[in-house]
Design a protein around this motif. Structure first.
Motif, PDB file in Angstrom:
ATOM      1  N   LYS A  12      45.172 -44.655  46.617  1.00 38.56           N
ATOM      2  CA  LYS A  12      45.186 -44.695  47.893  1.00 38.56           C
ATOM      3  C   LYS A  12      46.630 -44.863  48.352  1.00 38.56           C
ATOM      4  N   VAL A  13      47.273 -44.020  49.319  1.00 35.95           N
ATOM      5  CA  VAL A  13      48.622 -44.432  50.063  1.00 35.95           C
ATOM      6  C   VAL A  13      48.195 -44.732  51.332  1.00 35.95           C
ATOM      7  N   LEU A  14      48.715 -45.917  51.529  1.00 36.56           N
ATOM      8  CA  LEU A  14      48.372 -46.444  52.972  1.00 36.56           C
ATOM      9  C   LEU A  14      49.948 -46.626  53.799  1.00 36.56           C
ATOM     10  N   TYR A  15      49.667 -46.369  54.948  1.00 34.28           N
ATOM     11  CA  TYR A  15      51.080 -46.201  55.834  1.00 34.28           C
ATOM     12  C   TYR A  15      50.702 -47.192  57.003  1.00 34.28           C
ATOM     13  N   LEU A  16      51.815 -47.964  57.307  1.00 37.35           N
ATOM     14  CA  LEU A  16      51.855 -48.960  58.370  1.00 37.35           C
ATOM     15  C   LEU A  16      53.221 -48.457  59.401  1.00 37.35           C
ATOM     16  N   PHE A  17      52.639 -48.179  60.635  1.00 37.13           N
ATOM     17  CA  PHE A  17      53.715 -47.574  61.694  1.00 37.13           C
ATOM     18  C   PHE A  17      53.914 -48.538  62.540  1.00 37.13           C
ATOM     19  N   ASP A  18      55.142 -48.415  62.982  1.00 30.28           N
ATOM     20  CA  ASP A  18      55.643 -49.408  63.949  1.00 30.28           C
ATOM     21  C   ASP A  18      55.817 -48.474  65.275  1.00 30.28           C
ATOM     22  N   GLY A  19      54.763 -49.025  66.212  1.00 29.10           N
ATOM     23  CA  GLY A  19      54.771 -48.244  67.575  1.00 29.10           C
ATOM     24  C   GLY A  19      55.556 -48.718  68.626  1.00 29.10           C
ATOM     25  N   GLY A  20      56.632 -49.599  68.232  1.00 33.23           N
ATOM     26  CA  GLY A  20      57.372 -50.201  69.486  1.00 33.23           C
ATOM     27  C   GLY A  20      56.736 -51.347  69.991  1.00 33.23           C
ATOM     28  N   ARG A  21      57.490 -51.753  71.247  1.00 33.08           N
ATOM     29  CA  ARG A  21      56.856 -52.760  71.923  1.00 33.08           C
ATOM     30  C   ARG A  21      56.220 -52.295  73.169  1.00 33.08           C
ATOM     31  N   LEU A  22      54.970 -52.719  73.473  1.00 35.02           N
ATOM     32  CA  LEU A  22      54.229 -52.281  75.087  1.00 35.02           C
ATOM     33  C   LEU A  22      54.844 -53.143  75.953  1.00 35.02           C
ATOM     34  N   THR A  23      55.028 -52.451  77.091  1.00 34.78           N
ATOM     35  CA  THR A  23      55.177 -53.255  78.302  1.00 34.78           C
ATOM     36  C   THR A  23      53.964 -53.734  78.836  1.00 34.78           C
ATOM     37  N   THR A  24      53.925 -54.853  79.714  1.00 34.48           N
ATOM     38  CA  THR A  24      52.951 -55.492  80.356  1.00 34.48           C
ATOM     39  C   THR A  24      51.946 -54.325  81.013  1.00 34.48           C
ATOM     40  N   ASP A  25      52.575 -53.502  81.581  1.00 31.52           N
ATOM     41  CA  ASP A  25      51.579 -52.612  82.237  1.00 31.52           C
ATOM     42  C   ASP A  25      50.856 -51.536  81.191  1.00 31.52           C
ATOM     43  N   GLU A  26      51.652 -51.126  80.112  1.00 31.69           N
ATOM     44  CA  GLU A  26      50.947 -50.643  79.049  1.00 31.69           C
ATOM     45  C   GLU A  26      49.842 -51.299  78.356  1.00 31.69           C
ATOM     46  N   CYS A  27      50.117 -52.662  78.280  1.00 35.56           N
ATOM     47  CA  CYS A  27      48.826 -53.508  77.741  1.00 35.56           C
ATOM     48  C   CYS A  27      47.769 -53.448  78.651  1.00 35.56           C
ATOM     49  N   ARG A  28      48.163 -53.592  80.035  1.00 33.80           N
ATOM     50  CA  ARG A  28      46.857 -53.569  80.917  1.00 33.80           C
ATOM     51  C   ARG A  28      46.128 -52.127  80.750  1.00 33.80           C
ATOM     52  N   ARG A  29      46.718 -51.161  80.555  1.00 32.25           N
ATOM     53  CA  ARG A  29      46.156 -49.933  80.447  1.00 32.25           C
ATOM     54  C   ARG A  29      45.370 -49.767  79.046  1.00 32.25           C
ATOM     55  N   ILE A  30      45.403 -50.642  78.098  1.00 34.94           N
ATOM     56  CA  ILE A  30      44.763 -50.213  76.905  1.00 34.94           C
ATOM     57  C   ILE A  30      43.274 -50.121  77.245  1.00 34.94           C
ATOM     58  N   GLY A  31      42.615 -49.138  76.503  1.00 36.04           N
ATOM     59  CA  GLY A  31      41.048 -48.994  76.741  1.00 36.04           C
ATOM     60  C   GLY A  31      40.552 -49.104  75.204  1.00 36.04           C
ATOM     61  N   LEU A  32      39.452 -49.690  75.304  1.00 42.60           N
ATOM     62  CA  LEU A  32      38.837 -49.926  74.011  1.00 42.60           C
ATOM     63  C   LEU A  32      37.439 -49.328  73.728  1.00 42.60           C
ATOM     64  N   GLN A  33      37.266 -48.657  72.659  1.00 41.35           N
ATOM     65  CA  GLN A  33      35.846 -47.951  72.416  1.00 41.35           C
ATOM     66  C   GLN A  33      34.915 -49.005  72.185  1.00 41.35           C
ATOM     67  N   ALA A  34      34.098 -49.451  72.955  1.00 46.95           N
ATOM     68  CA  ALA A  34      32.949 -50.363  72.701  1.00 46.95           C
ATOM     69  C   ALA A  34      32.267 -50.442  71.278  1.00 46.95           C
ATOM     70  N   ASN A  35      32.049 -49.022  70.950  1.00 46.14           N
ATOM     71  CA  ASN A  35      31.179 -48.872  69.866  1.00 46.14           C
ATOM     72  C   ASN A  35      32.352 -49.292  68.349  1.00 46.14           C
ATOM     73  N   GLU A  36      33.532 -49.410  68.592  1.00 41.68           N
ATOM     74  CA  GLU A  36      34.426 -49.650  67.523  1.00 41.68           C
ATOM     75  C   GLU A  36      34.912 -51.004  67.585  1.00 41.68           C
ATOM     76  N   LEU A  37      35.456 -51.312  68.723  1.00 42.96           N
ATOM     77  CA  LEU A  37      36.269 -52.630  68.958  1.00 42.96           C
ATOM     78  C   LEU A  37      35.796 -53.548  70.064  1.00 42.96           C
ATOM     79  N   ARG A  38      35.823 -54.796  69.729  1.00 44.49           N
ATOM     80  CA  ARG A  38      35.389 -55.731  70.586  1.00 44.49           C
ATOM     81  C   ARG A  38      36.551 -56.064  71.715  1.00 44.49           C
ATOM     82  N   GLY A  39      37.866 -56.118  71.055  1.00 48.30           N
ATOM     83  CA  GLY A  39      38.784 -56.461  71.632  1.00 48.30           C
ATOM     84  C   GLY A  39      40.370 -56.526  70.949  1.00 48.30           C
ATOM     85  N   TYR A  40      41.443 -56.861  71.359  1.00 50.08           N
ATOM     86  CA  TYR A  40      42.754 -56.943  70.703  1.00 50.08           C
ATOM     87  C   TYR A  40      43.267 -58.233  71.028  1.00 50.08           C
ATOM     88  N   ALA A  41      44.348 -58.547  70.270  1.00 48.59           N
ATOM     89  CA  ALA A  41      45.178 -59.646  70.362  1.00 48.59           C
ATOM     90  C   ALA A  41      46.549 -59.694  69.813  1.00 48.59           C
TER      91      ALA A  41
END
Length: 85
Positions: A12-41
């Protein structure tokens, strides 16, 4: 990038990507797919050993160090390979 050969699953070749920093507004707009994720932190890097397996701790830590140094990291099983002299 992490090369992780595994006899049972093939290489396997695995990659880790740096997506930068999210603003407070971007964090508020995060939507989770309920059948895949319960939350994030967000967690401090020092908490990683309590949150995930050692191989992932090594991979994430190497990614953080690579970002700080402005380089791309190449790993094998989550560890930088020995360099030939």
């Amino acid at each position: 990038m992490d090369w992780a050969p595994n006899p049972g699953e093939e290489d396997k070749v695995l990659y880790l990507f740096d997506g930068g920093r999210l603003t407070t507004d971007e964090c508020r707009r995060i939507g989770l797919q309920a059948n895949e994720l319960r939350g994030y932190a967000y967690h401090d890097v020092g908490e990683l050993p309590e949150l995930t397996i050692l191989r992932l701790v090594r991979r994430i830590t190497a990614g953080i160090e690579a970002r700080a140094n402005g380089v791309t990291a190449y790993l094998e099983h989550g560890t930088a390979p020995e360099t030939a002299a």
